[in-house]
Design an enzyme around this catalytic site. Sequence first.
Site, PDB file in Angstrom:
ATOM      1  CB  THR A   1      -6.944  -1.217   0.494  1.00 32.77           C
ATOM      2  OG1 THR A   1      -6.739  -1.556  -0.877  1.00 32.77           O
ATOM      3  CG2 THR A   1      -6.052  -2.073   1.377  1.00 32.77           C
TER       4      THR A   1
ATOM      5  CE  LYS B   1     -11.148   0.328  -1.636  1.00 29.62           C
ATOM      6  NZ  LYS B   1     -10.969   1.041  -2.922  1.00 29.62           N
TER       7      LYS B   1
ATOM      8  CG  ASN C   1     -12.277   5.059   0.096  1.00 29.94           C
ATOM      9  OD1 ASN C   1     -13.196   5.751   0.552  1.00 29.94           O
ATOM     10  ND2 ASN C   1     -11.333   5.565  -0.675  1.00 29.94           N
TER      11      ASN C   1
ATOM     12  CB  SER D   1      -0.924   0.010   1.224  1.00 33.03           C
ATOM     13  OG  SER D   1      -1.604   1.239   1.316  1.00 33.03           O
TER      14      SER D   1
ATOM     15  NE  ARG E   1     -11.724  -8.614 -19.728  1.00 31.77           N
ATOM     16  CZ  ARG E   1     -10.570  -8.889 -19.114  1.00 31.77           C
ATOM     17  NH1 ARG E   1      -9.631  -9.558 -19.766  1.00 31.77           N
ATOM     18  NH2 ARG E   1     -10.377  -8.506 -17.871  1.00 31.77           N
TER      19      ARG E   1
ATOM     20  N   GLY F   1     -15.040  -1.642 -18.293  1.00 28.58           N
ATOM     21  CA  GLY F   1     -14.891  -2.438 -17.082  1.00 28.58           C
ATOM     22  C   GLY F   1     -16.166  -2.401 -16.264  1.00 28.58           C
TER      23      GLY F   1
END
Length: 296
Positions: free
Chosen positions: A67, A71, A92, A20, A156, A131
């Site tokens: 993170t 979340k 977050n 991180s 996709r 996405g």
Amino acid sequence: MHQLPPDSKFAVIGNPIAQSLSPAIHLPVLRHYAQNPSYERAFVSREDLPRWIERVRTEGYAGFNVTMPHKMDIGQHLDEVVMEADMLGSVNTVINRNGKLIGYSTDALGFFTALREAGIEYDDRRIVILGAGGAARVLAHRAILDRAARVDVFARRDKQAHEVVTSIRSHVRNAGLSWGKLDSLAMHRSLTRADILINATPLGMAGVEEQWEDLSFLAHLPNHAVVCDIIHTPRKTALLEKAEQLGHRTQNGVDMLIYQALVADTLFLGRNIDYPAMAKLVKRELYASGVLESTE
């Protein structure tokens, strides 16, 4: 206005957590506005979330960032989750206000704040998002909440894109939305009318095996369209390189990374901060330390 006491403690939790960048991003800002703050990385498994919450309360942490993979799960352990984070089911940033733990989502607000600080307006604009994962979902929600003219989501697996759109429609009536399959005819048609294109897939990220096979879809964009990538390593992805070759203005993920942290810092500090000055400060520190590779 909330006054942050000296020696305030902050953290970022996750699993894994060693990678991180949060301490390197938050500490310069917190030190600028507060006296002797600390910020640590804390490895927390799913099973340890209740114990972490108890530790925050007993040890008096002023706040912490969240993170992956927490979340979606952290909200059920908090006293309150504010509207957008509640809608998204994603938190977050958590602040501790006199023992009351309150959850926020700053990811999407950070991204769009970075755009606006760069002089790129997005309200009443047509946005295409590539996405349908967590990042795409929060960006699409925020864009609609901030009155984007339209948001089209392509992935996709078009079922995931449909789920993103369905989720937004359950909260915002009459939202201008559509969904479809990545690199489909529908996507190409949408691109011809786009003002902003956002890549929210991992394609192009350093260390990811799968990369873009064909970027010819960028040719469908009008000349004025801005191309954004939420990836910050490398600073200039193949998508952004191709977009620049075609004459488009681009925005990489470094500013999103920094601005979502700056929005969180305003919550931690309980005050407004100088976004442009703090962004410059953080970038300077990140590049000087080698945490991010500078191209300047």
